[in-house]
Motif scaffolding. Structure first.
Motif, short mmCIF file in Angstrom:
data_model
loop_
_atom_site.label_atom_id
_atom_site.label_comp_id
_atom_site.label_asym_id
_atom_site.label_seq_id
_atom_site.Cartn_x
_atom_site.Cartn_y
_atom_site.Cartn_z
N ILE A 148 -13.05 1.13 2.91
CA ILE A 148 -11.79 0.88 2.21
C ILE A 148 -11.91 -0.38 1.36
N VAL A 149 -11.43 -0.31 0.14
CA VAL A 149 -11.25 -1.48 -0.71
C VAL A 149 -9.75 -1.73 -0.82
N ALA A 150 -9.31 -2.88 -0.40
CA ALA A 150 -7.89 -3.22 -0.43
C ALA A 150 -7.56 -3.88 -1.77
N ALA A 151 -6.58 -3.33 -2.47
CA ALA A 151 -6.14 -3.87 -3.76
C ALA A 151 -4.67 -4.22 -3.66
N ILE A 152 -4.33 -5.45 -3.99
CA ILE A 152 -2.95 -5.92 -3.91
C ILE A 152 -2.49 -6.28 -5.31
N ILE A 153 -1.47 -5.56 -5.80
CA ILE A 153 -0.99 -5.73 -7.17
C ILE A 153 0.49 -6.10 -7.15
N PRO A 154 1.02 -6.65 -8.25
CA PRO A 154 2.43 -7.07 -8.25
C PRO A 154 3.44 -5.93 -8.24
N ASN A 155 3.11 -4.81 -8.91
CA ASN A 155 4.11 -3.77 -9.10
C ASN A 155 3.43 -2.42 -9.27
N VAL A 156 3.73 -1.48 -8.40
CA VAL A 156 3.12 -0.14 -8.48
C VAL A 156 3.70 0.65 -9.65
N ALA A 157 4.98 0.44 -9.97
CA ALA A 157 5.64 1.24 -11.00
C ALA A 157 5.22 0.85 -12.41
N ASN A 158 4.70 -0.35 -12.59
CA ASN A 158 4.37 -0.83 -13.93
C ASN A 158 3.06 -0.20 -14.40
N SER A 159 3.10 0.46 -15.56
CA SER A 159 1.92 1.16 -16.06
C SER A 159 0.77 0.20 -16.34
#
Length: 360
Positions: free
Chosen positions: A81-92
């Protein structure tokens, strides 16, 4: 006469453990191969013949087998597994980065575990603490700002040999982990320079309404500093938090119609699109009366009124290059010459900005 070399296909019912889950041995019996061949198919499918691979895929479907990921962690000390943490899933703008990551990692047998912080640094720390329990093969976080607790977790992961990559930002003065992105102050400088070259000397930067959107704020800082050095008048106003196109409309509505700036730059294209729509309703001619410049090159920026001028961010390339760096660090794929840690946005001039005619 039966060919002794032909595979033996089991036709009896699949055996199950007491917990009811299909085992690797169940799949092997159904496909008529060894458990080692099934394991090879799951890890390196290109090393298995097409005919054998098809039988194993059918056996996997018939039995409903899924690999025991926790067993893999215990055996190797690291999961797939590679864990990716982003600010916003909905933002394209972040969705395309995630797609770039996935397109590189999935063929190598790595899968993404995705989490969204909603721009909260405290939430990022909580998520890091949670995903570390899965012994991720690599960690991908957004930006260079983290809480002290998150920094401790990231340093711990890196010290244990887990690649840690910060995406969407790059600052040579703050290099502790791998950075794949660009300097946002430099982007703001480019945005201001473009409006200045268009002949505009009264400028406004409409900043993100999200307090923790540090990258948008940094673009505003670079924008203002460049405009001030050129002797232009510049203001930074904060958009309302909420639906960005509505916030862009309100940003333009909040300006004195009798004292409109010559040019407006926006933290993102959705804010710029809202301002463009409001300008049409108010009878403000773009770019004659007011020039507009966005950021991100979102799809809508290319559709309104012949297109909104923007800074095109390398959304997909950031994810793709992060994925390639992970594969290289894990010795899953040689580092190719096309990987770049620094990816610069590109100015796209459309119908909302106009350069003055060159003198003959």
């Amino acid at each position: 006469m039966e060919n002794p070399d032909s595979p033996k296909i089991a036709v009896t019912s699949v055996g199950r453990r007491g917990h009811g889950k299909a085992t690797l041995a169940d799949v092997a019996r159904r496909a008529g191969v060894t458990t080692m061949t099934v394991s090879r198919m799951l890890r390196e499918p290109h090393r298995v013949s097409d005919e054998t691979g098809e039988r194993i895929r059918q056996a996997l479907a018939d039995t409903g087998y899924s690999p025991n990921k926790q067993a893999g962690v215990l055996a190797s000390g690291r999961s797939a597994i590679v864990a990716a943490i982003i600010p916003n899933v909905a933002n394209s703008i972040f969705a395309e980065t995630v797609q770039g990551l996935s397109d590189v990692l999935q063929p190598a047998g790595l899968e993404l575990l995705l989490a969204s912080t909603n721009y909260s640094l405290e939430r990022e720390e909580e998520q890091l603490r949670a995903v570390m329990g899965w012994a991720p093969a690599a960690l991908v976080v957004t930006g260079l700002r983290h809480t002290d607790g998150a920094m401790a977790l990231l340093r711990q992961a890196q010290a244990s040999g887990t690649p840690v990559i910060e995406i969407w930002e790059k600052d040579p003065a703050e290099v502790e982990f791998i950075q794949i992105g660009f300097n946002h102050r430099s982007v703001g400088q480019t945005m201001a320079q473009h409006l200045l070259e268009c002949g505009h000397t009264d400028l406004v930067y409409v900043d993100s309404g999200v307090e923790e959107d540090f990258r948008a704020h940094e673009r505003g800082e670079g924008f203002a500093a460049t405009a001030e050095r050129a002797g232009a008048t510049v203001r930074i106003i904060r958009a309302e938090r909420g639906e960005p196109m509505a916030a862009g409309r309100k940003a333009l509505l909040g300006l004195d119609p009798a004292q409109l700036p010559h040019g407006m730059a926006f933290a993102n294209d959705h804010l710029a699109a809202g301002a463009w729509l409001q300008a049409q309703e108010a009878g403000i001619h773009v770019p004659t009366d007011l020039a507009l410049l966005g950021f991100g090159d979102f799809p809508i920026a290319g559709q309104l009124g012949g297109g909104i001028s923007t800074m095109a961010a390398p959304r997909y390339d950031i994810g793709q290059n992060a994925g390639l760096k992970i594969l290289s660090d894990l010795d899953l794929k040689p580092l190719c010459n096309g990987v770049s840690n620094s990816l610069k946005p590109t100015l796209i001039m459309r119908n909302t900005t106009r350069l003055p005619p060159k003198s003959s």
